[in-house]
Write a protein that holds these residues in place. Structure first.
Motif, PDB file in Angstrom:
ATOM      1  N   LEU A 167      -0.716   0.054 -10.833  1.00 45.83           N
ATOM      2  CA  LEU A 167      -1.452  -1.182 -11.091  1.00 45.83           C
ATOM      3  C   LEU A 167      -2.955  -0.957 -10.983  1.00 45.83           C
ATOM      4  CD1 LEU A 167       0.811  -3.688  -9.120  1.00 45.83           C
ATOM      5  CD2 LEU A 167       0.538  -3.604 -11.616  1.00 45.83           C
ATOM      6  N   GLU A 168      -3.359  -0.152  -9.995  1.00 46.91           N
ATOM      7  CA  GLU A 168      -4.788   0.121  -9.819  1.00 46.91           C
ATOM      8  C   GLU A 168      -5.351   0.923 -10.986  1.00 46.91           C
ATOM      9  OE1 GLU A 168      -4.837   1.954  -5.975  1.00 46.91           O
ATOM     10  OE2 GLU A 168      -5.124   0.043  -4.920  1.00 46.91           O
ATOM     11  N   LYS A 169      -4.535   1.776 -11.576  1.00 46.16           N
ATOM     12  CA  LYS A 169      -4.969   2.569 -12.738  1.00 46.16           C
ATOM     13  C   LYS A 169      -4.929   1.770 -14.038  1.00 46.16           C
ATOM     14  CE  LYS A 169      -3.353   7.005 -10.893  1.00 46.16           C
ATOM     15  NZ  LYS A 169      -2.326   8.079 -11.027  1.00 46.16           N
ATOM     16  N   ASP A 210       0.840  -1.202   0.000  1.00 43.45           N
ATOM     17  CA  ASP A 210       0.000   0.000   0.000  1.00 43.45           C
ATOM     18  C   ASP A 210       0.875   1.253   0.000  1.00 43.45           C
ATOM     19  OD1 ASP A 210      -2.282  -1.536   0.093  1.00 43.45           O
ATOM     20  OD2 ASP A 210      -2.493  -1.413   2.276  1.00 43.45           O
ATOM     21  N   GLY A 211       0.403   2.280  -0.674  1.00 38.73           N
ATOM     22  CA  GLY A 211       1.080   3.572  -0.635  1.00 38.73           C
ATOM     23  C   GLY A 211       2.251   3.697  -1.581  1.00 38.73           C
ATOM     24  N   THR A 212       2.542   2.654  -2.376  1.00 36.34           N
ATOM     25  CA  THR A 212       3.669   2.732  -3.299  1.00 36.34           C
ATOM     26  C   THR A 212       3.200   3.218  -4.666  1.00 36.34           C
ATOM     27  OG1 THR A 212       3.407   0.428  -3.978  1.00 36.34           O
ATOM     28  CG2 THR A 212       4.877   0.863  -2.121  1.00 36.34           C
ATOM     29  N   GLN A 213       4.147   3.776  -5.436  1.00 40.80           N
ATOM     30  CA  GLN A 213       3.832   4.182  -6.802  1.00 40.80           C
ATOM     31  C   GLN A 213       3.404   2.984  -7.635  1.00 40.80           C
ATOM     32  OE1 GLN A 213       6.986   6.830  -8.496  1.00 40.80           O
ATOM     33  NE2 GLN A 213       7.920   6.573  -6.476  1.00 40.80           N
ATOM     34  N   LEU A 214       4.000   1.834  -7.345  1.00 38.44           N
ATOM     35  CA  LEU A 214       3.668   0.629  -8.086  1.00 38.44           C
ATOM     36  C   LEU A 214       2.195   0.272  -7.912  1.00 38.44           C
ATOM     37  CD1 LEU A 214       4.492  -1.806  -9.796  1.00 38.44           C
ATOM     38  CD2 LEU A 214       5.120  -2.969  -7.675  1.00 38.44           C
ATOM     39  N   LYS A 215       1.697   0.302  -6.688  1.00 38.61           N
ATOM     40  CA  LYS A 215       0.303  -0.057  -6.457  1.00 38.61           C
ATOM     41  C   LYS A 215      -0.630   0.920  -7.156  1.00 38.61           C
ATOM     42  CE  LYS A 215      -3.110  -1.560  -3.174  1.00 38.61           C
ATOM     43  NZ  LYS A 215      -3.413  -2.047  -1.821  1.00 38.61           N
ATOM     44  N   ALA A 216      -0.288   2.197  -7.113  1.00 38.68           N
ATOM     45  CA  ALA A 216      -1.122   3.196  -7.776  1.00 38.68           C
ATOM     46  C   ALA A 216      -1.201   2.931  -9.275  1.00 38.68           C
ATOM     47  CB  ALA A 216      -0.571   4.593  -7.502  1.00 38.68           C
TER      48      ALA A 216
END
Length: 374
Positions: free
Chosen positions: A201-203, A193-199
């Motif tokens: 992937l969610e987009k 959570d809170g990483t650029q990677l997760k953001a």
């Protein structure tokens, strides 16, 4: 009580895409004050005079520090604790901040083990991850450290990355095998959570490889590392001969460790605590007042749970005799039905001393661990 000592250096040149560690780019102006605060914090430790046989300087990117700063930290540790003459003294390093001269200077300070954050031998993947070095720089840093006399060398790699293929993972491990390393930490990507990677992937900007591909990558790593003479001693850790990480093993064998620096964690056998995360506040308070942000007493119920899932990270697993000596009762009294059920599922297997994850269980570690949390 023989301690492990951890020192956290929170500075880095660039925050990587996947990183959720307490590390910060662009705050180098705090470095000198932070080192001074660390030394005050260490000198004021209530564990002064205790024996220690491992030191681990992690981050962040500790190799960003000048060798003189590392020397000051290690000198203060030696003045405060009774550090064994054969202690394992590790520092983490990134290839962009490690050359022969830096490695030689660290060796002169007493560093005898380096953990190199290479992560990949693909320049395209390194650029995607936000790493600030090339594959060639990774190889050069390892060779430079070896030439400088530090022969206990560990290397980090990752798999399961967006855009990564099975052939890429095989190439990474093959290149590792050609280098003078005796330890490797090879991690399956965890999206935090809170990483650029997760953001991203969610987009839908990036996509992870299918689960089946990630499982094949893990098997390819496992098979290749055995073929190259490494033994698999912990879920993500491989070593040649006696070069298992003595410091990290303390975490998995429920031994005490004391942490210094922002966000550093400690465990004395009965209590776990974590330091404040704010760098300026730490610099102001360290050595003058408490820097502890939170503390949790480990009761008997949690102690046995923690012991079991940490022990199961290691390939040797749980030693029933050690459990009985520590907690004054048999493991069957606490977890007999749980263990029997996981054995029936093929996720645990019995050993001469107790039980451990099976080959199938390695891929379902978190599920197995959860069964020991009551």
């Amino acid at each position: 009580m023989t301690l492990g000592l951890y020192v956290h250096i929170p500075f880095c040149r660039h925050k990587c895409l996947y990183c959720d560690f307490p590390s910060y780019a662009g705050l180098e102006r705090y470095c000198q004050g932070y080192v001074e605060a660390l030394c005050r914090d260490i000198a004021a430790s209530p564990y002064t005079g205790e024996g220690a046989d491992t030191v681990y300087v992690g981050g962040g990117t500790p190799s960003m520090l000048e060798a003189g700063d590392v020397s000051c930290i290690l000198k203060t540790l030696r003045q405060t604790f009774c550090i064994a003459s054969d202690a394992e003294i590790t520092i983490e390093a990134n290839p962009d901040s490690l050359d022969y001269d830096k490695a030689a200077a660290l060796a002169d300070c007493g560093v005898n083990r380096l953990s190199l954050g290479v992560q990949s031998f693909s320049d395209a993947m390194l650029a995607f991850l936000g790493r600030v070095h090339t594959a060639a720089q990774g190889e050069a840093a390892i060779q430079a450290a070896y030439a400088a006399g530090i022969h206990n060398l560990s290397l980090d790699l990752m798999y399961g990355l967006p855009g990564q293929h099975l052939a890429d993972v095989r190439r990474d491990v093959e290149r590792l095998s050609q280098l003078p390393v005796v330890h490797a930490s090879i991690y399956s990507l965890i999206v935090e959570d809170g990483t650029q990677l997760k953001a991203g992937l969610e987009k839908g900007t990036w996509h992870l490889p299918p689960d089946g591909t990630v499982e094949a990558m893990g098997k390819a790593v496992h098979d290749a590392m055995h073929g190259y003479g490494f033994h698999h001693y912990e879920i993500s850790s491989y070593a040649k001969g006696p070069f298992e990480s003595r410091h990290n093993s303390k975490y998995w064998t429920y031994e005490p460790y004391i942490g210094f620096g922002v966000s550093a964690h400690s465990f004395d056998g009965t209590t776990r605590w974590a330091n404040i995360a704010n760098i300026p506040a730490y610099i102001h308070k360290a050595g003058r007042e408490s820097v502890v942000a939170e503390s949790v007493a480990i009761d008997a119920k949690r102690a046995v749970e923690d012991y079991c899932f940490l022990a199961l990270r290691r390939r040797v697993g749980i030693d029933y005799g050690d459990y009985a000596r520590r907690f004054g009762k048999s493991i069957e009294a606490d977890f007999g039905p749980v263990i029997d059920g996981l054995i029936r599922q093929g996720l645990l297997e019995r050993t001469e001393r107790g039980c451990c994850l099976s080959e199938d269980g390695l891929g379902y570690g978190n599920y197995v661990f959860s069964k020991f949390i009551r």
